[in-house]
Enzyme design. Structure first.
Site, short mmCIF file in Angstrom:
data_model
loop_
_atom_site.label_atom_id
_atom_site.label_comp_id
_atom_site.label_asym_id
_atom_site.label_seq_id
_atom_site.Cartn_x
_atom_site.Cartn_y
_atom_site.Cartn_z
N TRP A 183 -7.54 10.27 -4.04
CA TRP A 183 -8.85 10.52 -3.45
C TRP A 183 -8.74 11.17 -2.07
O TRP A 183 -9.72 11.31 -1.38
CB TRP A 183 -9.72 9.25 -3.43
CG TRP A 183 -9.38 8.18 -2.41
CD1 TRP A 183 -8.42 8.21 -1.43
CD2 TRP A 183 -10.04 6.91 -2.28
NE1 TRP A 183 -8.43 7.06 -0.72
CE2 TRP A 183 -9.42 6.23 -1.20
CE3 TRP A 183 -11.09 6.28 -2.94
CZ2 TRP A 183 -9.80 4.95 -0.79
CZ3 TRP A 183 -11.48 5.01 -2.53
CH2 TRP A 183 -10.84 4.35 -1.46
N THR A 197 -2.49 2.94 -4.52
CA THR A 197 -2.67 3.45 -3.17
C THR A 197 -3.48 4.74 -3.17
O THR A 197 -3.09 5.72 -3.82
CB THR A 197 -1.27 3.71 -2.54
OG1 THR A 197 -0.53 2.51 -2.62
CG2 THR A 197 -1.40 4.17 -1.11
N GLU A 198 -4.58 4.75 -2.44
CA GLU A 198 -5.44 5.94 -2.28
C GLU A 198 -5.80 6.56 -3.64
O GLU A 198 -5.92 7.77 -3.76
CB GLU A 198 -4.78 6.99 -1.37
CG GLU A 198 -4.19 6.42 -0.08
CD GLU A 198 -5.22 5.81 0.85
OE1 GLU A 198 -6.36 6.30 0.88
OE2 GLU A 198 -4.89 4.82 1.53
N LEU A 199 -5.95 5.70 -4.64
CA LEU A 199 -6.31 6.11 -6.00
C LEU A 199 -5.34 7.11 -6.61
O LEU A 199 -5.72 7.94 -7.44
CB LEU A 199 -7.75 6.67 -6.06
CG LEU A 199 -8.88 5.67 -5.81
CD1 LEU A 199 -10.22 6.30 -6.20
CD2 LEU A 199 -8.69 4.38 -6.62
N HIS A 242 0.86 -1.18 0.00
CA HIS A 242 0.00 0.00 0.00
C HIS A 242 0.91 1.24 0.00
O HIS A 242 0.82 2.11 0.86
CB HIS A 242 -0.89 0.00 1.25
CG HIS A 242 -2.09 0.90 1.13
ND1 HIS A 242 -3.24 0.52 0.48
CD2 HIS A 242 -2.33 2.15 1.57
CE1 HIS A 242 -4.12 1.49 0.54
NE2 HIS A 242 -3.60 2.50 1.19
#
Lengths: 429, 436
Positions: B299, B145-147, B109
């Site tokens: 995001w 990871t986190e878009l 991640h």
């Protein structure tokens, strides 16, 4: 000349264990050393039970209320001993927020009257917030207590207790001595403001000033306009520590900074010195022990300068942890902008660590063998440090000289100088 | 015909201990095992097991018409194995329904795409192998990871053979177009992008229990109306959110489970609407335009950029340092070292160091195990110092072993020894010195 033991009413504010300033340590060790030559009654804002000390009467205002104050003084059993003063981070008077009201003795006298004789000392509001109120409250309360006390001399420490000293002197006619450990000028860099005015007035009212260094005596003369003729410089002593050595947990050498992270201590200069050293000498780590309002900006700047792998901040450390740090350090660096004394440099010297210290410090006077630089000359400090790191013979010589210098200072020496000064200035009549 | 595409992110970082300066060289366990275990148990009970069971019921009830996707980070998978194998088993049960797709992501991640393509690829492949092992699927669609997304990512993933990539539908790049279509990055010939409909997604993920919100309390009925209202103006509504929304971020008493329970039925009440997983969506709809993003978007926070992880010098220094160890870490050839390094690469560590103290600062604080971003940096860099030394020592030992081995090999060659008697002695003493 009277040879009987002088009775000293000491006015103090903070006591060990305190890591963020030398005042508590100095007050405690000094008064302890004085007990062999004088009868000491120490009044501080707060004590708690459990820490006893011989030959000294210690009064914490929180232990008394107005109704029982006489008992507290006459009945030994009711007197709390010399006790550990626990101090919160926001209690430190040296980083307190001072409201911008103009300094006025008349106003302060009025507030003293308003507080009156029977007001209980309100501990909950003693620290944090309005420091002026606390100083006035302390002064009013101690002045009231002092009416029933027998003493020859008033010995106050720093600005927090000066007002109390003034009130007591006015009421009793006894001489006032003010011990100067630190000045508003050192902390803020400017000769102005409420605390500065109080200091100036207090020192004018005092019969004798005892700055902790010639450096501080110069500051008092230059920025407070007070004649050196009524000053006796009393260098601090050192507490006896058993130095020990440990190997560092990494291969690199260690350069150490210890102190509150405030403007006065020059933390940004330390960072500049670190950058300059690392540019030429890679095998070294810089460790900064302490907390203060510069903590976050120093951390961010060290990251910004890409020193993350060589610059460590430890945060708050207790005495034992601090000694562990001394035990692994190869160079001690004190880049203070204005340092009345600098006890931690003495401690470093006791651990045989070569010291690179600012000329704008009192400790430079008692460690003549140390390497000195003007605090702004970080280039020179970096050169010294690089030389110490690269040349073990040089480092050995510098630390050996410091150990020799240390024999010249001690708390008993300081204590007897104080008693001598009381007599020399004819305060004991 | 329109699709609703649900994707849920499942991730838990390995949080670090409050690792002090004095731990360097003395303590080599960096993880706060107690806290990691505690949090895993808490989230497993409040969210994962509970929601998985509900999803399973819904999938069975709707007989293949309710379909969803997950991305489970390697860090979460490792912690399931370690602390809660029952959670892993319930995800496997979901996989066996055939209605659940598992997406690809970086194993740790991590922010590796920003720092090292080589490390990025290694992590993506490692994660894909795990997904295959646990769920018997080979991921076809990637979510970073986190878009975190840009054109380069889409093109790089295409070269890795992926069919699709998920992204935030960022207004400034959509240029007044709807996120409810399939798009393609410039230069890409095959890979397509699915863009998060952040308004509808955040209605569930963030606003659901906000009593000050005009639509509070949100019901499945209202929400299905909003979705149905898009009939004709879009082809796919992408609802992307953290899985912990259910029961963890939105507590049970907010009614979040009741909402979820009734949503599939409500959405399916309109004959034109179906639930589809990302891979199905890519097969159903062609690309309707170019989604052109040069900068990195994500995001996170209101900026929807990298500022949550890399906006201040502490975040930059810490990440730069830890990524700079890539070749040394691989040089050790030590699987334990690699495992620890991966755990240090997890983006959450840099998120905790964020000093943006407005709106989003609160979110950072909520998730941080530390008192301040400065503490987070301090502890991380202390850990880094110890880890760096450990790796360095291991590599030194390894090098010496190799040298010793080559000396040994040399010593077995007899010719020189026969002519020069001292040669043999020199070899044996230096070999002994090297291995000691």
């Amino acid at each position: 000349m009277s040879q009987k033991r002088p009775k000293v009413l000491m006015l103090g504010w903070e006591f060990p264990p305190i890591i963020n300033g030398g005042l508590g340590v100095a007050c405690h060790d000094l008064s302890q050393a004085m007990t062999s030559m004088a009868s000491i009654t120490m009044v501080i804002p707060k004590t708690s039970t459990g820490f006893q000390m011989d030959n000294m009467q210690l009064i914490g205002l929180n232990m008394l209320d107005a109704a029982s104050k006489k008992n507290a003084f006459t009945d030994k059993a009711a007197t709390p001993g010399f006790e550990r003063f626990t101090i919160d981070a926001d209690l430190n008077p040296y980083s307190a927020n001072i409201s911008e009201e103009p300094f006025s003795m008349e106003k302060l006298r009025q507030r003293q009257k308003d507080i009156g004789a029977d007001t209980r000392f309100d501990l909950d509001t003693l620290y944090g917030g309005d420091v002026i109120s606390k100083v006035v409250q302390y002064a009013a309360r101690v002045a009231e207590l002092a009416k029933d006390m027998d003493f020859d001399i008033i010995h106050a420490h720093d600005w927090m207790t000066m007002l109390a000293g003034i009130f007591i002197k006015e009421a009793s006619g006894k001489p006032l001595v003010i011990h100067i450990h630190s000045l508003e000028y050192d902390r803020s860099g400017i000769a102005a403001g409420w605390v500065y005015e109080l200091e100036k007035h207090g020192m004018e009212m005092a019969d004798l000033l005892m700055p902790v260094s010639h450096y501080t005596a110069d500051v008092i003369a230059r920025y407070y306009g007070i004649s050196k003729k009524k000053m006796a410089v009393i260098h601090n002593g050192t507490s006896i520590v058993k130095p020990f050595k440990k190997s560092a947990p990494y291969a690199e050498k260690t350069v150490l900074f210890v102190g509150r992270l405030t403007r006065q201590k020059g933390p940004t200069h330390f960072l500049d010195i670190a950058s300059a050293v690392l540019a030429q000498h890679k095998d070294v780590r810089f460790v900064m022990a302490g907390v203060g309002d510069y903590f976050s900006s120093i951390i961010e700047k060290s990251a910004n300068d890409k020193l993350g792998n060589r610059f460590h901040m430890t945060g708050f450390l207790n005495t034992n942890r601090l000694r562990d740090l001394f035990a692994i350090s190869d160079v001690y660096c004190m880049p203070s902008l204005s340092e009345p004394f600098g006890l931690s440099a003495v401690e470093a010297a006791q651990f045989s660590i070569p010291c690179v210290i600012s000329k704008q410090s009192g400790v430079a006077e008692v460690l003549p063998g140390s390497l000195k630089f003007d605090f702004w000359d970080t280039r020179k400090a970096a050169d010294y440090i690089i030389n110490l790191l690269r040349d073990p013979v040089f480092a050995q010589k510098v630390s050996a000289d410091a150990v020799l210098n240390l024999n010249q200072i001690s708390w008993p020496i300081a204590a007897s100088k104080i008693i001598d000064a009381y007599r020399d200035f004819s305060l004991l009549n | 015909m329109s699709s609703v595409c649900f994707y849920f992110q499942v991730h838990q970082p390995y949080r670090l201990r409050t690792y002090s300066f004095f731990d360097i060289g003395n303590q080599h366990d960096y993880l706060d095992e107690k806290k990691n275990e505690e949090i895993m148990h808490k989230v497993a009970d409040k969210c994962y097991l509970r929601t998985n069971l509900l999803m399973l019921e819904l999938i069975r009830k709707h007989q293949g018409k309710f379909r969803i996707a997950y991305s489970i980070s390697g860090m979460a998978l490792e912690q399931f194995e370690q602390y809660r194998p029952d959670v892993l088993a319930s995800f496997i049960e979901l996989a066996e329904t055939g209605c659940v797709e598992f997406l690809a992501e970086t194993h740790a991640h991590s922010l590796s795409f920003i720092y090292s393509r080589k490390e990025f690829k290694r992590q993506v492949n490692k994660h894909a192998a795990l997904i295959k092992r646990y769920f018997n699927q080979t991921p076809r669609v990637f979510r970073n990871t986190e878009l975190i997304f840009n054109n380069d990512l889409a093109n790089y993933l295409e070269s890795m053979g992926y069919d699709g990539v998920l992204s935030e539908g960022v207004d400034r790049h959509l240029d007044a177009r709807s996120p409810d279509f399939v798009y393609q990055a410039p230069g890409a010939s095959k890979i397509k992008c699915l863009l998060k409909n952040y308004r509808l997604s955040d209605d569930i993920a963030f606003r659901f229990s906000d009593k000050g919100w005009s639509h509070y309390p949100l019901t499945a009925d209202t929400f299905k109306d909003w979705i149905h209202a898009r009939a004709g103006s879009g082809e796919v509504v992408n609802l992307f959110m953290d899985y912990e929304t259910f029961g963890e971020h939105q507590w049970e008493d907010s009614g979040i489970f009741e909402f979820l329970k009734h949503l599939p039925e409500a959405v399916l009440s309109h004959p034109d609407f179906s639930f589809n997983t990302p891979t199905e969506v890519l097969k159903l709809y062609p690309s309707r335009g170019v989604y052109d993003v040069h900068e990195f978007t994500s995001w996170a926070d209101t900026e929807r950029d990298l500022s949550a992880w890399l906006s201040n010098p502490m975040q930059q220094e810490a990440s730069r340092r830890i990524y700079s160890m890539e070749s040394q870490v691989h040089q050790t050839g030590d699987p334990e070292i690699l495992k620890i390094w991966e755990r240090l690469l997890t983006s959450d560590h840099f998120y905790y160091m964020c000093t943006k103290f407005w709106n989003d600062g609160d979110v950072h604080k909520y998730f941080s195990p530390y008192d301040s971003p400065y503490d987070a940096y301090m502890y991380f860099m202390n850990v880094y110092s110890d880890f760096e030394q450990t790796v360095k020592l291991l590599n030194t030992f390894k090098q010496r072993e190799e040298q010793a081995a080559s000396l040994q090999a040399e010593s077995s060659k007899v010719d020189r020894k026969r002519v020069f008697p001292n040669y043999a002695r020199a070899i044996s003493t230096s070999t002994a010195a090297l291995v000691s």
